[in-house]
Design an enzyme around this catalytic site. Sequence first.
Site, PDB file in Angstrom:
ATOM      1  N   HIS A  21      44.033  42.719  24.266  1.00 49.49           N
ATOM      2  CA  HIS A  21      43.193  43.821  24.752  1.00 49.49           C
ATOM      3  C   HIS A  21      43.116  44.935  23.702  1.00 49.49           C
ATOM      4  CE1 HIS A  21      44.636  42.332  28.900  1.00 49.49           C
ATOM      5  NE2 HIS A  21      43.354  42.041  28.847  1.00 49.49           N
ATOM      6  N   LYS A  48      42.800  39.413  42.652  1.00 53.93           N
ATOM      7  CA  LYS A  48      44.125  39.231  42.048  1.00 53.93           C
ATOM      8  C   LYS A  48      45.143  40.131  42.728  1.00 53.93           C
ATOM      9  CE  LYS A  48      42.392  38.023  37.492  1.00 53.93           C
ATOM     10  NZ  LYS A  48      42.330  38.363  36.072  1.00 53.93           N
ATOM     11  N   ARG A  97      37.854  35.162  24.026  1.00 56.55           N
ATOM     12  CA  ARG A  97      38.985  34.577  23.300  1.00 56.55           C
ATOM     13  C   ARG A  97      38.673  33.179  22.804  1.00 56.55           C
ATOM     14  NH1 ARG A  97      42.955  35.143  28.079  1.00 56.55           N
ATOM     15  NH2 ARG A  97      40.934  34.737  29.032  1.00 56.55           N
ATOM     16  N   SER A 135      47.118  37.896  30.432  1.00 55.62           N
ATOM     17  CA  SER A 135      48.121  38.704  31.138  1.00 55.62           C
ATOM     18  C   SER A 135      48.995  37.822  32.023  1.00 55.62           C
ATOM     19  CB  SER A 135      47.442  39.788  31.970  1.00 55.62           C
ATOM     20  OG  SER A 135      46.738  40.649  31.123  1.00 55.62           O
TER      21      SER A 135
HETATM   22  N1  COA Z   1      43.083  39.425  25.068  1.00 54.17           N
HETATM   23  C1  COA Z   1      44.017  38.971  25.900  1.00 54.17           C
HETATM   24  N2  COA Z   1      43.772  38.636  27.165  1.00 54.17           N
HETATM   25  C2  COA Z   1      42.525  38.787  27.601  1.00 54.17           C
HETATM   26  C3  COA Z   1      41.490  39.266  26.793  1.00 54.17           C
HETATM   27  C4  COA Z   1      41.815  39.593  25.465  1.00 54.17           C
HETATM   28  N3  COA Z   1      40.914  40.045  24.617  1.00 54.17           N
HETATM   29  N4  COA Z   1      40.367  39.277  27.505  1.00 54.17           N
HETATM   30  C5  COA Z   1      40.671  38.834  28.725  1.00 54.17           C
HETATM   31  N5  COA Z   1      41.988  38.547  28.779  1.00 54.17           N
HETATM   32  C6  COA Z   1      42.715  37.983  29.918  1.00 54.17           C
HETATM   33  C7  COA Z   1      43.114  39.008  30.925  1.00 54.17           C
HETATM   34  O1  COA Z   1      44.393  39.517  30.643  1.00 54.17           O
HETATM   35  C8  COA Z   1      43.103  38.210  32.199  1.00 54.17           C
HETATM   36  O2  COA Z   1      44.305  37.496  32.304  1.00 54.17           O
HETATM   37  P1  COA Z   1      44.814  36.889  33.680  1.00 54.17           P
HETATM   38  O3  COA Z   1      43.653  36.363  34.454  1.00 54.17           O
HETATM   39  O4  COA Z   1      45.723  35.859  33.198  1.00 54.17           O
HETATM   40  O5  COA Z   1      45.512  38.018  34.372  1.00 54.17           O
HETATM   41  C9  COA Z   1      42.017  37.184  31.981  1.00 54.17           C
HETATM   42  O6  COA Z   1      41.836  37.111  30.601  1.00 54.17           O
HETATM   43  C10 COA Z   1      40.733  37.562  32.624  1.00 54.17           C
HETATM   44  O7  COA Z   1      40.464  38.865  32.231  1.00 54.17           O
HETATM   45  P2  COA Z   1      39.116  39.546  32.553  1.00 54.17           P
HETATM   46  O8  COA Z   1      37.997  38.606  32.280  1.00 54.17           O
HETATM   47  O9  COA Z   1      39.071  40.879  31.897  1.00 54.17           O
HETATM   48  O10 COA Z   1      39.147  39.630  34.105  1.00 54.17           O
HETATM   49  P3  COA Z   1      39.737  40.704  34.911  1.00 54.17           P
HETATM   50  O11 COA Z   1      40.104  40.100  36.202  1.00 54.17           O
HETATM   51  O12 COA Z   1      40.824  41.392  34.192  1.00 54.17           O
HETATM   52  O13 COA Z   1      38.488  41.699  35.062  1.00 54.17           O
HETATM   53  C11 COA Z   1      36.619  42.637  36.168  1.00 54.17           C
HETATM   54  C12 COA Z   1      37.363  41.359  35.806  1.00 54.17           C
HETATM   55  C13 COA Z   1      37.567  43.674  36.721  1.00 54.17           C
HETATM   56  C14 COA Z   1      35.997  43.200  34.916  1.00 54.17           C
HETATM   57  C15 COA Z   1      35.522  42.242  37.165  1.00 54.17           C
HETATM   58  O14 COA Z   1      36.125  41.584  38.242  1.00 54.17           O
HETATM   59  C16 COA Z   1      34.800  43.458  37.705  1.00 54.17           C
HETATM   60  O15 COA Z   1      33.860  43.930  37.083  1.00 54.17           O
HETATM   61  N6  COA Z   1      35.225  43.992  38.863  1.00 54.17           N
HETATM   62  C17 COA Z   1      34.673  45.219  39.437  1.00 54.17           C
HETATM   63  C18 COA Z   1      33.921  44.950  40.735  1.00 54.17           C
HETATM   64  C19 COA Z   1      32.588  44.340  40.397  1.00 54.17           C
HETATM   65  O16 COA Z   1      31.697  44.978  39.871  1.00 54.17           O
HETATM   66  N7  COA Z   1      32.457  43.052  40.731  1.00 54.17           N
HETATM   67  C20 COA Z   1      31.256  42.312  40.434  1.00 54.17           C
HETATM   68  C21 COA Z   1      31.419  41.625  39.114  1.00 54.17           C
HETATM   69  S1  COA Z   1      29.889  40.874  38.651  1.00 54.17           S
END
Ligand code: COA
Length: 169
Positions: A21, A48, A97, A135
């Site tokens: 991140h 989650k 990634r 994560s």
């Molecule tokens: N380096 C390391 N890990 C990374 C990464 C990076 N560059 N990018 C993503 N990851 C990991 C994250 O740690 C996460 O790990 P985990 O699933 O093992 O815990 C995984 O990849 C997924 O991360 P991400 O794609 O960022 O998903 P998220 O669940 O953290 O975030 C939201 C998703 C919050 C952005 C999305 O659900 C959202 O927008 N929610 C708000 C409500 C909304 O508008 N919903 C409609 C969406 S269309």
Amino acid sequence: MASRAQVAVYPGTFDPVTHGHVDIVERASRVFERVIVAVYDGGERASKRPLFSGEERVSLARESLCQFGNVSVDTFNELLVDYCNAVGAGTIVRGLRAVSDFEYEFQLAHMYQHLDPELEVVCLMTRSDHSFISSSIIREVASLGGAVNDLVPPPVAAALSQRFKGAGL
Ligand code: COA
């Protein structure tokens, strides 16, 4: 004042923030005038069940990202597009990634743009040596006493060690 397109929101659960991140934040901070790292704290609605509370994830992200002058950390619990409009951001930053991330990002990007066609989604590539980090894998390894100190910022390593005391981190 920065134009809307130059204000970027980097959203995620950040449970916890990792070097992967931080890498994306660093890249985004070079491209955009302002970057808001937005920690999603959807409470009961979130798919989650996080290890760290919303406040803990925000303060770990703040401590881990304080070196970037144009980056701030905030929390949100509404639709991301509504949050972006509320803070005057015109761009959503996401990290890629591996090819396997693409399908999910593609789906998210289309939904964000369906909800608000004015918003742009920009994907930045994570450094290859960070491409295996997530994560949940960090949480699992730390909970079993494995070393993750070189994969997360020092405040996160300390918080994981505190959380899994006795697991031999
Ligand atoms: N380096 C390391 N890990 C990374 C990464 C990076 N560059 N990018 C993503 N990851 C990991 C994250 O740690 C996460 O790990 P985990 O699933 O093992 O815990 C995984 O990849 C997924 O991360 P991400 O794609 O960022 O998903 P998220 O669940 O953290 O975030 C939201 C998703 C919050 C952005 C999305 O659900 C959202 O927008 N929610 C708000 C409500 C909304 O508008 N919903 C409609 C969406 S269309």
